[in-house]
Design an enzyme around this catalytic site. Sequence first.
Site: not given
Ligand SMILES: NC(=O)c1ccc[n+]([C@@H]2O[C@H](COP(=O)([O-])OP(=O)(O)OC[C@H]3O[C@@H](n4cnc5c(N)ncnc54)[C@H](OP(=O)(O)O)[C@@H]3O)[C@@H](O)[C@H]2O)c1
Length: 303
Positions: A220, A187, A183
């Site tokens: 999330t 990133k 992961y």
């Molecule tokens: N949450 C945190 O603390 C955090 C911290 C740092 C960075 N981030 C980054 O922020 C971004 C958004 O994360 P989030 O926290 O909002 O996560 P999330 O709620 O799990 O959302 C992830 C999204 O990615 C989509 N996705 C997963 N697999 C996919 C695929 N094969 N093809 C197309 N879309 C796909 C999902 O769509 P489906 O619903 O269709 O699966 C969902 O809409 C990510 O890149 C994550 O690494 C998050």
Amino acid sequence: MWRFLHFILGFIRLYLDGVKVLIYQLFNESFTLPDLPKQNGKVAIVTGGTRGMGYEISRHLVSLRMHVVIVEFMYLDLASLTSVRQFVQRYKAKGLPLHVLINNAGIMLVSERRTEEGFELHFGLNYLGHFLLTNLLLGVLKKSGKPGKCSRIVIMSSATHYGGRLSLEDLQGRKCYSAHGAYAQSKLALLLFSYHLQDKLWAKGDPVTVNTVDPGMVDTALYDNLCGPAQLAKRPFAKLLFRTPAEGASTAIYAAAASELEGIGRLYLYNGRKTESSAISYDEQLQARLWKESCALVVLLKA
Ligand SMILES: NC(=O)c1ccc[n+]([C@@H]2O[C@H](COP(=O)([O-])OP(=O)(O)OC[C@H]3O[C@@H](n4cnc5c(N)ncnc54)[C@H](OP(=O)(O)O)[C@@H]3O)[C@@H](O)[C@H]2O)c1
Ligand SMILES: *[C@@H]1O[C@H](CO)[C@@H](O)[C@H](O)[C@H]1NC(C)=O
């Protein structure tokens, strides 16, 4: 033995980075979005716009009167390069412009799995899928922007990149796999990609900017793959210290729409401000090597 050590080290690094972020969030308010200009007639694509931060980003951009392409309707599976190519073909067939591309979709800490083309899932989905998507849409982005009104690419990275290592000789984690390491590597790869892409665009004077965002720790579904005990330990912290999806989305929305970022790129933004990413992410040789390797992996692109 080495495998085990690698696993433990990746694990410790990731959690240390997490603790730092939580301390920051304990003492610092979430960034409040300033008033943003209306985006009438502009078109955006948000990957992973169905839930979590992607959903909040899409919602906010729509409230600014931007047309947001809900990728779900035009099916895109980032874990399949074939699907990425088909999506872009369908998008181009519609003849729409593209002013904002938000590479937001991601997965975290899945057990060892491969994408359709056999890439390690974190690398393949979080990074390589977006690498290909961005490159295939670059022509439309360039055409849709102009000097003084650049098209914008916003990439979701993470503080976990600080502990990330890029193993160019083992990008797919075949010799040595840890979900944490994979992961963090994905990133870091996104950051190396964003800096190199911006340099290439600026070298040609193309009206496209690229910025990368760290959203903080946000409550999330991304954490659904944590193992049982970690899941339990996370819960009270998440309630108290994690940002909400709307708060987490704010820096990406800012990068997509703020007038003061017009023409400004190559930034790493955290909580609404420019921040230093890891020293290794600025290594131009590494950026160039990853770019070349990525072109080879997705085959059709010229380096
Ligand atoms: N949450 C945190 O603390 C955090 C911290 C740092 C960075 N981030 C980054 O922020 C971004 C958004 O994360 P989030 O926290 O909002 O996560 P999330 O709620 O799990 O959302 C992830 C999204 O990615 C989509 N996705 C997963 N697999 C996919 C695929 N094969 N093809 C197309 N879309 C796909 C999902 O769509 P489906 O619903 O269709 O699966 C969902 O809409 C990510 O890149 C994550 O690494 C998050
Ligand atoms: C709060 O934010 C400021 C500005 O970004 C930063 O310098 C400071 O270290 C943060 N506080 C903590 C406890 O992390």
